[in-house]
Design a protein around this motif. Sequence first.
Motif, PDB file in Angstrom:
ATOM      1  N   THR A 173      -7.621  59.274 -34.156  1.00 37.60           N
ATOM      2  CA  THR A 173      -7.568  59.478 -35.600  1.00 37.60           C
ATOM      3  C   THR A 173      -8.721  58.685 -36.187  1.00 37.60           C
ATOM      4  O   THR A 173      -9.256  57.770 -35.551  1.00 37.60           O
ATOM      5  N   TYR A 174      -9.094  59.016 -37.429  1.00 37.18           N
ATOM      6  CA  TYR A 174     -10.297  58.429 -38.014  1.00 37.18           C
ATOM      7  C   TYR A 174     -10.075  58.159 -39.490  1.00 37.18           C
ATOM      8  O   TYR A 174      -9.512  58.998 -40.208  1.00 37.18           O
ATOM      9  N   ASN A 175     -10.484  56.965 -39.934  1.00 37.56           N
ATOM     10  CA  ASN A 175     -10.428  56.627 -41.356  1.00 37.56           C
ATOM     11  C   ASN A 175     -11.838  56.678 -41.920  1.00 37.56           C
ATOM     12  O   ASN A 175     -12.662  55.801 -41.640  1.00 37.56           O
ATOM     13  N   PRO A 176     -12.153  57.700 -42.724  1.00 25.00           N
ATOM     14  CA  PRO A 176     -13.519  57.833 -43.243  1.00 25.00           C
ATOM     15  C   PRO A 176     -13.894  56.741 -44.237  1.00 25.00           C
ATOM     16  O   PRO A 176     -15.080  56.451 -44.415  1.00 25.00           O
TER      17      PRO A 176
ATOM     18  N   ASN B 276     -14.545  53.698 -41.811  1.00 26.94           N
ATOM     19  CA  ASN B 276     -15.361  54.072 -40.656  1.00 26.94           C
ATOM     20  C   ASN B 276     -14.822  53.450 -39.372  1.00 26.94           C
ATOM     21  O   ASN B 276     -15.564  52.905 -38.556  1.00 26.94           O
ATOM     22  N   ARG B 277     -13.506  53.551 -39.212  1.00 25.36           N
ATOM     23  CA  ARG B 277     -12.879  53.055 -37.989  1.00 25.36           C
ATOM     24  C   ARG B 277     -12.197  54.200 -37.247  1.00 25.36           C
ATOM     25  O   ARG B 277     -11.606  55.089 -37.856  1.00 25.36           O
ATOM     26  N   LEU B 278     -12.289  54.130 -35.945  1.00 27.12           N
ATOM     27  CA  LEU B 278     -11.744  55.147 -35.059  1.00 27.12           C
ATOM     28  C   LEU B 278     -10.554  54.529 -34.326  1.00 27.12           C
ATOM     29  O   LEU B 278     -10.620  53.379 -33.884  1.00 27.12           O
TER      30      LEU B 278
ATOM     31  N   THR C 205       5.631  51.584 -28.365  1.00 30.73           N
ATOM     32  CA  THR C 205       5.882  52.988 -28.025  1.00 30.73           C
ATOM     33  C   THR C 205       4.603  53.713 -27.633  1.00 30.73           C
ATOM     34  O   THR C 205       4.537  54.389 -26.603  1.00 30.73           O
ATOM     35  N   VAL C 206       3.578  53.593 -28.472  1.00 29.52           N
ATOM     36  CA  VAL C 206       2.269  54.150 -28.160  1.00 29.52           C
ATOM     37  C   VAL C 206       1.208  53.103 -28.501  1.00 29.52           C
ATOM     38  O   VAL C 206       1.054  52.748 -29.681  1.00 29.52           O
ATOM     39  N   PRO C 207       0.500  52.551 -27.514  1.00 25.59           N
ATOM     40  CA  PRO C 207      -0.542  51.567 -27.809  1.00 25.59           C
ATOM     41  C   PRO C 207      -1.718  52.231 -28.547  1.00 25.59           C
ATOM     42  O   PRO C 207      -2.051  53.393 -28.302  1.00 25.59           O
ATOM     43  N   VAL C 208      -2.329  51.468 -29.455  1.00 24.90           N
ATOM     44  CA  VAL C 208      -3.463  51.959 -30.227  1.00 24.90           C
ATOM     45  C   VAL C 208      -4.585  50.927 -30.175  1.00 24.90           C
ATOM     46  O   VAL C 208      -4.357  49.731 -30.397  1.00 24.90           O
ATOM     47  N   ILE C 209      -5.800  51.399 -29.894  1.00 24.81           N
ATOM     48  CA  ILE C 209      -6.992  50.541 -29.928  1.00 24.81           C
ATOM     49  C   ILE C 209      -7.818  50.919 -31.147  1.00 24.81           C
ATOM     50  O   ILE C 209      -8.158  52.092 -31.347  1.00 24.81           O
ATOM     51  N   GLU C 210      -8.133  49.930 -31.955  1.00 23.92           N
ATOM     52  CA  GLU C 210      -8.942  50.124 -33.152  1.00 23.92           C
ATOM     53  C   GLU C 210     -10.401  49.893 -32.797  1.00 23.92           C
ATOM     54  O   GLU C 210     -10.751  48.830 -32.269  1.00 23.92           O
TER      55      GLU C 210
END
Length: 282
Positions: free
Chosen positions: A199-202, A205-207, A273-278
């Motif tokens: 997912t992306y935050n415009p 600018n982070r993915l 539950t679901v790991p997320v890398i920023e």
Amino acid sequence: SRRWERYVEYLHGQARELLTQFGKIDIMWYDFSYRPQGFRHVPGDIGKGKDEWRSEELLAMTRELQPGIIVNDRLDLRETPGGWDFRTPEQYVPREGVTVDGVPVLWEACQTFSGSWGYHRDETSWKSLEQLVQMLINTVSTGGNLLLNVGPTGRGEFDVRALDRLQGIGEWMKRHSRSIYGCTQAPEEFSAPQDCRFTYNPSTNRLYLHIFAWPFAHLHLDGLKDKVAYAQFLNDASEVRIVDGVQALHGNMLGTNPETLTLELPVAKPNVTVPVIELFLK
């Protein structure tokens, strides 16, 4: 002896009350059970479409009473200019963003915790917490919004199954909401690895890399070499090391594409539950 027109007048009156007696309304989610002309449910029955509902009149009233409101696509006005603001795929997860004539449009996936929209005591096909969180991520990663229905019991309460899922989603969102709110589909140049979603935050600018199946030791991101300034897990804000994937590290990374960014992961999956890398993009 029943007169359809009386019901339509009643419906329009109820809509007017909702739009005038409760302050600013941001969204109106009309959910007519219409059947398009030509599809016969029973002999002689062609359903109720835009003409029977007086949909154009209803929509005009809605927009007049609440300027700026958004309305879904279930008034049988899909072919009418301005007849809807967003699409509503239901009870399935689109594999890609929703388009109309090849043009991406706003959309919202309509989902349930189980197989029923209302409370059903004996219904057993409840989705697990992991399925629900992955459903949320899949929806945002393809540019959509998730509508998740919860049906109360006859006492107006949520039962233990619903409360369990809601608590679990809330716990995950506490630390991972940055990867959901304000986010959408990642630019086409970014391709997520197998069993992962971006997912992306415009605005920032982070993915965000959501990992559905935990890999061993390393994760390779094609096309991201020299494009990431910093990486961290969202659950605890700990750094994820970026390593040189071209060099042979104990011989396990020979042949890595020079345009690939390689992340060094812990052997054990983080306890979420679901790991997320920023990923902080340059």
